[in-house]
Structure formats: structure tokens, C-alpha cells
Scaffold this motif. Structure first.
Motif: not given
Length: 135
Positions: A90, A93-94
Motif C-alpha cells: 500500500d 501504491h500511494h
């Protein structure tokens, strides 16, 4: 190249992917010149890879921009990306979304296929992106 030659769209009936830094469809006229950029890693000419993922992402995009510039094309002309990420999560991803939004603030993101991988060509390489643009 005229800017309208590359059309980026997100058709109704499919979720809006822009919050994730990509688009669903890129349409390129048949008479366009295609420019293919090989997978770029997160190092400059010195070959040094930072341990920081964001730094590598930034350098990857710089390298793609330099390759495109050699053909008088810009990042706005990219139709398709393929993104390979080691140990994808995550946080990464960000970071990808944030860095992509810096390049495409209008959210006319290229089509992108993201593939999590265990390893790339070089030790310490955390990301590799190839690009297809129109000129």
C-alpha cells in the motif's frame, strides 16, 4: 504532435481509476508515430540505486522523460505504461499515485499495467517502467 491525437478516457460502467493514478483507455490514431521506451530503472548515469522507493520512482520518470525528449515527445504523449514493482504494498501504491499526479495533474493518466514482482534485473532495483508514447 497535436495534443488531441492521444485520447485518454474512462468509460462509464467501469470504476473511475484516476484515484489510483491510471486510466482505462488510450486511443491512438493509426497514422501516429509510436515511441517505445525500454524499461527504465531508478538510477541515473552513475548507476547508483537509492534504497528509497520514492527516489527511484522519481528517477524512473526522469529517465522516461529524457528518452522521450530525444524524440521530441513529452510525458503528456504517453499512451501506455507497464510498471514492475518489487515487494509491492500500500505504501508503494500511494507513492506511485502521488508521483504520477505530479506528472499528470490533469489526471489524464496513461493506461498502466502494474505487476508486483519478487526481483528485477539489478540488486537494489525496486521499480522498472516502460512506456509507449505517440509522436
Amino acid at each position: 504532435m497535436e495534443k488531441h491525437a492521444l485520447e485518454i478516457t474512462n468509460p462509464e460502467g467501469i470504476y473511475d481509476p484516476r484515484a489510483h493514478g491510471y486510466s482505462h483507455v488510450a486511443s491512438v490514431p493509426a497514422n501516429s508515430q509510436l515511441v517505445f521506451v525500454a524499461g527504465q530503472g531508478g538510477s541515473r548515469t552513475d548507476g547508483i540505486l537509492s534504497d528509497d522507493f520514492r527516489t527511484q520512482v522519481s528517477i524512473v520518470f526522469e529517465n522516461i522523460a529524457l528518452a522521450l525528449k530525444s524524440k521530441n515527445v513529452t510525458m503528456a504523449h504517453i499512451a501506455k505504461l507497464t510498471t514492475l514493482v518489487v515487494d509491492y504494498d500500500d505504501e508503494k501504491h500511494h507513492i506511485l499515485i502521488e508521483e504520477s499526479t505530479k506528472i499528470w495533474p490533469d489526471q489524464k493518466f496513461p493506461v498502466n499495467t502494474l505487476i508486483p514482482v519478487q526481483r528485477l534485473a539489478l540488486n537494489g532495483m525496486l521499480i522498472e517502467i516502460d512506456a509507449t508514447a505517440i509522436g
